[in-house]
Design a protein around this motif. Structure first.
Motif, short mmCIF file in Angstrom:
data_model
loop_
_atom_site.label_atom_id
_atom_site.label_comp_id
_atom_site.label_asym_id
_atom_site.label_seq_id
_atom_site.Cartn_x
_atom_site.Cartn_y
_atom_site.Cartn_z
N SER A 1 5.33 -4.01 4.18
CA SER A 1 5.22 -3.37 2.86
C SER A 1 3.98 -3.86 2.12
CB SER A 1 6.47 -3.66 2.04
OG SER A 1 6.36 -3.11 0.75
N LEU A 2 3.75 -5.17 2.15
CA LEU A 2 2.57 -5.73 1.49
C LEU A 2 1.27 -5.25 2.12
CD1 LEU A 2 3.81 -9.36 0.87
CD2 LEU A 2 3.21 -7.68 -0.88
N GLN A 3 1.32 -4.92 3.40
CA GLN A 3 0.13 -4.40 4.08
C GLN A 3 -0.07 -2.91 3.82
OE1 GLN A 3 -2.02 -6.49 5.59
NE2 GLN A 3 -0.59 -8.02 4.81
N GLY A 4 0.91 -2.30 3.14
CA GLY A 4 0.81 -0.87 2.82
C GLY A 4 1.05 0.03 4.02
N LEU A 5 1.77 -0.47 5.03
CA LEU A 5 2.04 0.34 6.21
C LEU A 5 3.23 1.26 5.97
CD1 LEU A 5 1.58 -2.22 9.09
CD2 LEU A 5 0.03 -0.43 8.36
N VAL B 1 16.50 1.71 9.52
CA VAL B 1 16.88 2.04 8.14
C VAL B 1 16.33 1.00 7.17
CG1 VAL B 1 18.83 2.14 6.53
CG2 VAL B 1 18.92 3.41 8.67
N GLU B 2 16.54 -0.28 7.48
CA GLU B 2 16.11 -1.34 6.55
C GLU B 2 14.59 -1.44 6.47
OE1 GLU B 2 18.34 -4.95 6.54
OE2 GLU B 2 20.23 -3.88 6.86
N LEU B 3 13.91 -1.26 7.59
CA LEU B 3 12.45 -1.24 7.55
C LEU B 3 11.97 -0.07 6.69
CD1 LEU B 3 11.11 -1.92 11.17
CD2 LEU B 3 10.59 -3.21 9.12
N GLY B 4 12.55 1.10 6.93
CA GLY B 4 12.17 2.29 6.18
C GLY B 4 12.37 2.13 4.69
N GLU B 5 13.51 1.58 4.30
CA GLU B 5 13.80 1.38 2.86
C GLU B 5 12.81 0.41 2.23
OE1 GLU B 5 17.87 0.13 2.60
OE2 GLU B 5 18.64 2.15 3.03
N LYS B 6 12.54 -0.68 2.90
CA LYS B 6 11.68 -1.73 2.34
C LYS B 6 10.23 -1.27 2.17
CE LYS B 6 11.23 -6.08 1.03
NZ LYS B 6 12.04 -6.78 0.08
N ILE B 7 9.74 -0.46 3.11
CA ILE B 7 8.34 -0.03 3.03
C ILE B 7 8.16 1.25 2.22
CG2 ILE B 7 7.71 -1.20 5.17
CD1 ILE B 7 7.73 1.54 6.55
N TYR C 1 9.50 4.32 2.96
CA TYR C 1 9.44 5.52 3.79
C TYR C 1 10.43 6.54 3.24
CZ TYR C 1 10.14 8.48 7.93
OH TYR C 1 10.25 9.53 8.80
N GLY C 2 9.94 7.71 2.91
CA GLY C 2 10.81 8.72 2.30
C GLY C 2 11.28 9.80 3.25
N GLY C 3 10.82 9.76 4.48
CA GLY C 3 11.17 10.80 5.44
C GLY C 3 12.50 10.55 6.12
N ARG C 4 12.83 11.45 6.99
CA ARG C 4 14.07 11.35 7.77
C ARG C 4 13.81 10.50 9.00
NH1 ARG C 4 15.72 15.78 11.34
NH2 ARG C 4 17.56 14.99 12.35
N ILE C 5 14.76 9.66 9.37
CA ILE C 5 14.67 8.87 10.60
C ILE C 5 15.34 9.69 11.70
CG2 ILE C 5 15.35 6.75 11.78
CD1 ILE C 5 15.33 5.38 9.02
N HIS C 6 14.63 9.86 12.80
CA HIS C 6 15.16 10.63 13.92
C HIS C 6 15.77 9.67 14.94
CE1 HIS C 6 13.21 14.45 12.73
NE2 HIS C 6 12.39 13.60 12.11
N TYR C 7 17.09 9.73 15.11
CA TYR C 7 17.79 8.87 16.05
C TYR C 7 17.91 9.62 17.36
CZ TYR C 7 18.93 6.47 11.75
OH TYR C 7 18.84 5.82 10.55
#
Length: 192
Positions: free
Chosen positions: A56-60, A78-84, A86-92
Motif C-alpha cells: 500500500s505504501l508503495q502505491g501498488l 481479500v485482505e491484500l485487496g482491502e489494504k491496498i 483495490y476496488g475491483g472484483r477478485i476472480h477465484y
C-alpha cells in the motif's frame, strides 16, 4: 531515429506486470480440515498485515486480482485487496489450485489486455515453477506471502511465452521480521 521518434514508440509499447503472490502461512492445527479448507495461522495474519501495508505504501494497486479457490489463498487475496484499496472484483479460480505452470499461463493468456497489472495469488511449487518458466534466472522458492513482481515484455497477455519476463522486485515477510519501517508500523493493526 531521433529522440522524439524514440519516445513516441516507447509510449506506445505497454509492458504487462505480473505479481506472483503465494498465500500467507496456513494453519495445520485442525486435522479434520482438507488442504483446500485450511485458513491462516496467526503468524500468517501478521505477515499479511505487514506485507499489505508495504504494498500500500508503495502505491501498488493491480488492475485485476486472480486467486486460487483454496481458503488460505482467498483470505490472502481479500485482505491484500482491502489494504491496498483495490476496488475491483477478485476472480477465484479452481484452476489456480494445484495446477501445472502451463495451466497458470493459459489462465493469464485469456485475460483482457485492458489489464496492465495482475496479482495472481496461488501456491507453491506451482508459482516457483511458473516464475522459472517466465524468467531467465533461477528463482529458488516462493516463500509464504512472497511477492515476486515480473515485468513481462509483451503487449498482450495472449503473448506470454517462456523467458518473456524479468524480475522487477521480490519481497517476503522475513525481510520485515526484525525491522519494520516506521511508515509500515503506523499502518498495522497489531503491536509490533
Amino acid at each position: 531515429m531521433d529522440l522524439f521518434e524514440y519516445l513516441s514508440i516507447s509510449e506506445e509499447s505497454v509492458i504487462k506486470t505480473l505479481y506472483l503472490i503465494r498465500h500467507a502461512k496456513s494453519d495445520w492445527s485442525d486435522g479434520d480440515l482438507s488442504d483446500f479448507e485450511r485458513g491462516l495461522k496467526k503468524r500468517g495474519q501478521r505477515d499479511l498485515e505487514t506485507m499489505s501495508s508495504y504494498l500500500s505504501l508503495q502505491g501498488l494497486k493491480p488492475d485485476l486480482i486472480l486467486s486460487s479457490l483454496a481458503l488460505r489463498a482467498q483470505i490472502t487475496a481479500v485482505e491484500l485487496g482491502e489494504k491496498i484499496g483495490y476496488g475491483g472484483r477478485i476472480h477465484y479460480m479452481e484452476e489456480l489450485y494445484s495446477s501445472r505452470p502451463e495451466i497458470l499461463m493459459n489462465v493469464l493468456t485469456l485475460q483482457d489486455d485492458s489489464y496492465d497489472s495482475i496479482f495472481l495469488v496461488g501456491h507453491n511449487p506451482e508459482l516457483t515453477e511458473f516464475a522459472n518458466f517466465l524468467i531467465d534466472e533461477n528463482f529458488l522458492k516462493m516463500p509464504t506471502l512472497g511477492v515476486l513482481a515480473l515485468r513481462l515484455n509483451i503487449d498482450s497477455w495472449a503473448d506470454i511465452t517462456e523467458r518473456c519476463g524479468e524480475i522487477e522486485f521480490f519481497i517476503q515477510p522475513k525481510q520485515f521480521r526484525y525491522y519494520v519501517p516506521k511508515q509500515i508500523r503506523t499502518t498495522l493493526d497489531y503491536g509490533v
